[in-house]
Scaffold this motif. Structure first.
Motif, PDB file in Angstrom:
ATOM      1  N   HIS A 136      26.709   0.897  13.794  1.00 42.10           N
ATOM      2  CA  HIS A 136      26.069   1.309  14.973  1.00 42.10           C
ATOM      3  C   HIS A 136      24.777   2.072  14.065  1.00 42.10           C
ATOM      4  O   HIS A 136      24.699   2.724  13.481  1.00 42.10           O
ATOM      5  CB  HIS A 136      26.678   2.767  15.378  1.00 42.10           C
ATOM      6  CG  HIS A 136      27.922   2.194  16.201  1.00 42.10           C
ATOM      7  ND1 HIS A 136      29.080   3.265  16.575  1.00 42.10           N
ATOM      8  CD2 HIS A 136      28.231   1.165  16.716  1.00 42.10           C
ATOM      9  CE1 HIS A 136      29.748   2.643  16.946  1.00 42.10           C
ATOM     10  NE2 HIS A 136      29.564   1.249  17.386  1.00 42.10           N
ATOM     11  N   LYS A 162      21.258   3.534  13.172  1.00 41.90           N
ATOM     12  CA  LYS A 162      20.432   4.649  13.559  1.00 41.90           C
ATOM     13  C   LYS A 162      19.197   4.720  13.170  1.00 41.90           C
ATOM     14  O   LYS A 162      18.971   4.284  11.989  1.00 41.90           O
ATOM     15  CB  LYS A 162      21.206   5.888  12.526  1.00 41.90           C
ATOM     16  CG  LYS A 162      22.671   6.204  12.928  1.00 41.90           C
ATOM     17  CD  LYS A 162      23.071   6.638  14.185  1.00 41.90           C
ATOM     18  CE  LYS A 162      24.705   6.976  14.209  1.00 41.90           C
ATOM     19  NZ  LYS A 162      25.135   7.220  15.626  1.00 41.90           N
ATOM     20  N   ARG A 172      18.223   7.697  17.777  1.00 44.87           N
ATOM     21  CA  ARG A 172      18.647   6.525  18.534  1.00 44.87           C
ATOM     22  C   ARG A 172      19.597   5.618  17.796  1.00 44.87           C
ATOM     23  O   ARG A 172      19.573   5.155  16.673  1.00 44.87           O
ATOM     24  CB  ARG A 172      17.417   5.727  19.174  1.00 44.87           C
ATOM     25  CG  ARG A 172      17.920   4.620  20.260  1.00 44.87           C
ATOM     26  CD  ARG A 172      16.801   3.963  21.177  1.00 44.87           C
ATOM     27  NE  ARG A 172      15.925   4.966  21.543  1.00 44.87           N
ATOM     28  CZ  ARG A 172      14.506   4.762  21.587  1.00 44.87           C
ATOM     29  NH1 ARG A 172      14.119   3.319  21.364  1.00 44.87           N
ATOM     30  NH2 ARG A 172      13.779   5.497  22.079  1.00 44.87           N
ATOM     31  N   THR A 173      20.696   5.323  18.608  1.00 49.23           N
ATOM     32  CA  THR A 173      21.961   4.727  17.934  1.00 49.23           C
ATOM     33  C   THR A 173      21.713   3.288  18.775  1.00 49.23           C
ATOM     34  O   THR A 173      21.962   3.291  20.238  1.00 49.23           O
ATOM     35  CB  THR A 173      23.177   5.205  17.960  1.00 49.23           C
ATOM     36  OG1 THR A 173      23.086   6.563  17.626  1.00 49.23           O
ATOM     37  CG2 THR A 173      24.325   4.422  17.502  1.00 49.23           C
ATOM     38  N   VAL A 174      21.990   2.137  18.029  1.00 51.78           N
ATOM     39  CA  VAL A 174      22.008   0.781  18.606  1.00 51.78           C
ATOM     40  C   VAL A 174      23.330   0.091  18.061  1.00 51.78           C
ATOM     41  O   VAL A 174      23.514   0.127  16.686  1.00 51.78           O
ATOM     42  CB  VAL A 174      20.712   0.022  18.371  1.00 51.78           C
ATOM     43  CG1 VAL A 174      20.725  -1.233  19.267  1.00 51.78           C
ATOM     44  CG2 VAL A 174      19.360   0.838  18.730  1.00 51.78           C
ATOM     45  N   MET A 175      24.080  -0.291  18.808  1.00 50.83           N
ATOM     46  CA  MET A 175      25.379  -1.084  18.724  1.00 50.83           C
ATOM     47  C   MET A 175      25.249  -2.174  17.916  1.00 50.83           C
ATOM     48  O   MET A 175      25.975  -3.067  18.294  1.00 50.83           O
ATOM     49  CB  MET A 175      26.251  -0.872  19.785  1.00 50.83           C
ATOM     50  CG  MET A 175      26.677   0.419  20.117  1.00 50.83           C
ATOM     51  SD  MET A 175      27.693   0.415  21.990  1.00 50.83           S
ATOM     52  CE  MET A 175      29.180  -0.470  21.545  1.00 50.83           C
ATOM     53  N   PHE A 229      19.468  -2.843  26.816  1.00 55.61           N
ATOM     54  CA  PHE A 229      20.655  -3.165  25.664  1.00 55.61           C
ATOM     55  C   PHE A 229      20.794  -2.213  24.553  1.00 55.61           C
ATOM     56  O   PHE A 229      22.068  -1.930  24.088  1.00 55.61           O
ATOM     57  CB  PHE A 229      20.390  -4.491  25.152  1.00 55.61           C
ATOM     58  CG  PHE A 229      21.386  -5.285  24.404  1.00 55.61           C
ATOM     59  CD1 PHE A 229      22.464  -5.541  24.971  1.00 55.61           C
ATOM     60  CD2 PHE A 229      21.302  -5.012  22.860  1.00 55.61           C
ATOM     61  CE1 PHE A 229      23.537  -6.135  24.077  1.00 55.61           C
ATOM     62  CE2 PHE A 229      22.197  -5.672  22.151  1.00 55.61           C
ATOM     63  CZ  PHE A 229      23.330  -6.056  22.712  1.00 55.61           C
ATOM     64  N   ALA A 230      19.788  -1.472  24.063  1.00 54.99           N
ATOM     65  CA  ALA A 230      19.907  -0.332  23.096  1.00 54.99           C
ATOM     66  C   ALA A 230      20.299   0.916  23.665  1.00 54.99           C
ATOM     67  O   ALA A 230      20.225   1.508  22.738  1.00 54.99           O
ATOM     68  CB  ALA A 230      18.465  -0.379  22.348  1.00 54.99           C
ATOM     69  N   THR A 231      20.614   1.018  24.857  1.00 55.40           N
ATOM     70  CA  THR A 231      21.280   2.383  25.528  1.00 55.40           C
ATOM     71  C   THR A 231      22.263   2.187  25.633  1.00 55.40           C
ATOM     72  O   THR A 231      22.716   3.438  26.263  1.00 55.40           O
ATOM     73  CB  THR A 231      20.109   2.703  26.765  1.00 55.40           C
ATOM     74  OG1 THR A 231      21.000   1.672  27.802  1.00 55.40           O
ATOM     75  CG2 THR A 231      18.702   2.418  26.511  1.00 55.40           C
ATOM     76  N   LEU A 232      23.245   1.374  25.366  1.00 55.79           N
ATOM     77  CA  LEU A 232      24.538   1.288  25.577  1.00 55.79           C
ATOM     78  C   LEU A 232      25.414   2.663  24.811  1.00 55.79           C
ATOM     79  O   LEU A 232      26.396   2.984  25.504  1.00 55.79           O
ATOM     80  CB  LEU A 232      25.277   0.004  25.275  1.00 55.79           C
ATOM     81  CG  LEU A 232      24.677  -1.093  26.089  1.00 55.79           C
ATOM     82  CD1 LEU A 232      25.209  -2.540  25.452  1.00 55.79           C
ATOM     83  CD2 LEU A 232      25.335  -1.032  27.281  1.00 55.79           C
ATOM     84  N   PHE A 233      24.946   2.837  23.546  1.00 59.14           N
ATOM     85  CA  PHE A 233      25.708   3.832  22.990  1.00 59.14           C
ATOM     86  C   PHE A 233      25.574   4.997  23.758  1.00 59.14           C
ATOM     87  O   PHE A 233      26.482   6.030  23.633  1.00 59.14           O
ATOM     88  CB  PHE A 233      25.357   4.033  21.462  1.00 59.14           C
ATOM     89  CG  PHE A 233      26.004   4.777  20.649  1.00 59.14           C
ATOM     90  CD1 PHE A 233      27.129   4.290  19.892  1.00 59.14           C
ATOM     91  CD2 PHE A 233      25.684   6.062  20.207  1.00 59.14           C
ATOM     92  CE1 PHE A 233      27.915   5.471  19.276  1.00 59.14           C
ATOM     93  CE2 PHE A 233      26.270   7.033  19.694  1.00 59.14           C
ATOM     94  CZ  PHE A 233      27.558   6.432  19.090  1.00 59.14           C
TER      95      PHE A 233
END
Lengths: 307, 307
Positions: A151, A153, A166-169, B216-220
Motif C-alpha cells: 500500500h 503512501k 494518501r494510500t494507494v493499493m 481507483f486510488a481511493t479504494l483504500f
C-alpha cells in the motif's frame, strides 16, 4: 562496557519485527529480526516474544525502556494506540503512545500511534515512524514523500509536520492481478534476475497518464494482446506494472507535480517508481528506508522516556 | 413424434455447459446442463462428455448435427476456432466455425468462433453468440449492448454488425478485492437476501464518475472508513460495488453516452448496472440473457448445416 541495553527499539509489523538494542552511548549494540509479526500473535503472546528476543540484554538492576512502532499498536495487536489525526507534528508523536500491561518488572513498554485523516478517510501505522526518521534527518524538508509498497503512501511533509496523505493499493493490486486474475495466464511469473522490459513499462505508465480515468478499463487488453498478438509475458508483466503505477501517479498528481519528491525505500520497486516519476517530470531523491524506522524511534525516545 | 433430436445446440463455457436438443419442428425437446466446463476437460474428453449428455437423443440411422459456441473453441478447448476480427456481421459468424475430429459416426460437430479486435486489443468467446441471438430478435437495433459479468462486455451493434467492443474486468476485480485484498475485512460477505444499501452504491458510482482517473486510488479509503468511522460492512460493500461499476462507466462513456443501451443479463448484477446507468442518463432496456445463446445458435444453424 555494560552487557545490557540502555533501551530497546522495535519496529513490529504484520509479518515481521526488527529489534535494536541501544547502548548507553546511543549506538546499536545488537539487531535482531523475527517472523513473529503481529498477524501471528494474540495479545498475550507479545510480551513473551519480546522477552525472548531481549534475552541477556535486560539489566536485572533497573527497568529498561522499550519503544515500539507499527502494527503492535493496531486494534488486533498488543494494545491499541489510537490514531492521531493529521495535521501532526511528528516530534509530538510520542504523546499518543500507549503502555500495554506487562508482567515483567524489567521492562517499561510504550507503543507509538499511527496517523489518520478524516477526509478523504485514510490511515497509516508504522510508516509515520519512518517519516519521523526522515524528518529528523532533514528537518528543513518541504515537499512530498512517497513510500512504495503493498500500500503506497504519499505524504505532504513540511518542517516536520504531516499535513495530509494518501494510500494507494497498487502493490496489492499488482499481486492480485498477476497471481489470481485471468491476466496471470498472460503476464507470467516474476523470475529473480529477469531484466525489466523498460519500453513496455514506460508504455504502460504513459498510457495510464494519457488515458485519464479509462486506464483501469484497459487491463483486459493485456490478456487479449497475448491471445491475439502473442505478446510475450515479460513485456505484458512490465506493461501491467507500468499501468498500475501510472494509474497511481495520475491519481496523486497533486502530490508530485511541481513538488520536491523524496522516495523512501530500497530495491526494485523503488527503482520503478523513480523511473516512472523521472519520465513525468520530477527526478526524485531516493532515501534508503531500511533504517528510517530506527531513526524515528530514536527521535521519539527522549520525548517519551526522558521527560 | 421421433424420440430423436433433429440437431443439438450447446453453449460450452469455462465452468458449465448447457445443451438443447431441438426437434424437427424447431422446438426445444430436452435441455440439459452440466458442470463439465472447458476448464475441467482435456481435448479428448469433450466427445465422451457430449455423447453422454446426448444419450438416447441421437438417431442411429443418420448423422445428427451439433452446433457449439463458447470456450470449447478456445486454444485450450476441444478444437481452436480462431477469432474473427471486427467489424463482423453476425449472420456470417458460422463461416468461421471449425469441425473437431470425432470418432462417433452419429454426430457432425461445428464450433463457432469468438470475436477479436486489433486496437485496442480485445477478445470475446461465447458472448458473440448471445449478441447474435439479440440481433436475430431485434435486427433493426442500432446502439450499445452491455453484458455485465466477471468480464463485462460493451458492444457497438448496428443492423446486425458488431463494429467494436470493450471488455472491462469489473466483476473479477470486485471478487478479488472483496475476497482477497485488505478490503475484505471492511466489506463483509455477501449474504443472500441482503438488501442493497442503495445510497452507498450510488455514492460510489457518482464518486467514480466525478473523480475521473483518481477513483481507483481511493479504494483504500474503504478500509480507512471502517477503521476510523466504523462505517458498516453493508455500506462499504455497496460503495465498493458502486465505485467499480462507476469506474467502468467512466471508461465506457463513449459506448453509452447519447446511445440506445440494451443490458443483456438477469439477476442482481444486471439490476445494479441498470440502476447506475439510469442515474447517469440512459434508461437501459433489459433483455433477459438466459436464452440468447440458444437463439444465436438457432440463427447460425442454417448457415452451417443447411447450406
Amino acid at each position: 562496557m555494560s552487557p545490557f541495553a540502555d533501551w530497546i527499539a522495535v519496529d513490529w509489523g504484520t509479518s515481521n519485527l526488527r529489534l535494536w538494542a541501544i547502548d548507553a552511548q546511543g549506538q546499536v549494540k545488537i539487531e535482531q529480526s523475527s517472523d513473529q509479526g503481529m498477524g501471528r500473535l494474540t495479545p498475550d503472546q507479545f510480551e513473551p516474544v519480546l522477552l525472548g528476543l531481549c534475552d541477556g540484554l535486560l539489566d536485572p538492576a533497573r527497568v529498561t525502556p522499550v519503544l515500539i512502532c507499527g502494527m503492535a499498536g493496531a486494534r488486533q495487536g498488543w494494545a491499541e494506540a489510537p490514531y492521531v489525526s493529521v495535521p501532526v507534528t511528528l516530534s509530538a508523536l510520542g504523546a499518543g503512545g500507549v503502555a500495554p500491561l506487562v508482567t515483567s518488572p524489567l521492562i517499561a513498554v510504550r507503543i507509538l500511534p499511527g496517523l489518520s485523516q478524516a477526509t478523504p478517510a485514510d490511515v497509516m501505522r508504522g510508516e509515520e515512524t519512518q517519516i519521523a526518521g526522515f524528518a529528523a534527518l532533514r528537518p528543513e524538508f518541504d515537499g512530498t514523500l512517497c513510500l512504495p509498497g503493498t500500500h503506497s503512501k504519499w505524504v505532504s511533509l513540511a518542517q516536520g509536520t504531516v499535513s495530509r496523505f494518501r494510500t494507494v493499493m497498487t502493490g496489492e493490486m499488482f499481486a492480485l492481478l498477476s497471481e489470481h486474475s485471468v491476466l496471470r495466464h498472460s503476464v507470467g511469473r516474476d523470475i529473480a534476475g529477469d531484466t525489466l522490459d523498460e519500453a513496455a513499462f514506460i508504455h504502460g505508465v504513459r498510457h495510464a497518464l494519457d488515458a485519464g480515468g479509462t486506464a483501469f478499463a484497459t487491463l483486459f487488453a493485456l490478456r487479449a494482446e497475448s491471445l491475439v498478438n502473442a505478446t510475450p509475458p515479460t513485456a505484458l508483466r512490465a506493461r501491467l506494472s507500468g499501468l498500475l503505477i501510472g494509474i497511481e501517479l495520475a491519481a496523486t498528481r497533486d502530490f508530485w507535480s511541481g513538488q520536491k519528491v523524496a522516495l523512501i525505500g530500497a530495491g526494485a520497486l523503488t527503482t520503478l517508481y523513480a523511473r516512472a516519476l523521472s519520465e513525468l517530470g520530477p527526478t526524485p531523491h531516493i532515501e534508503d528506508g531500511r533504517d528510517l524506522a530506527l531513526r524515528g524511534l530514536r527521535a521519539a525516545y527522549p520525548h517519551i522516556f526522558e521527560l
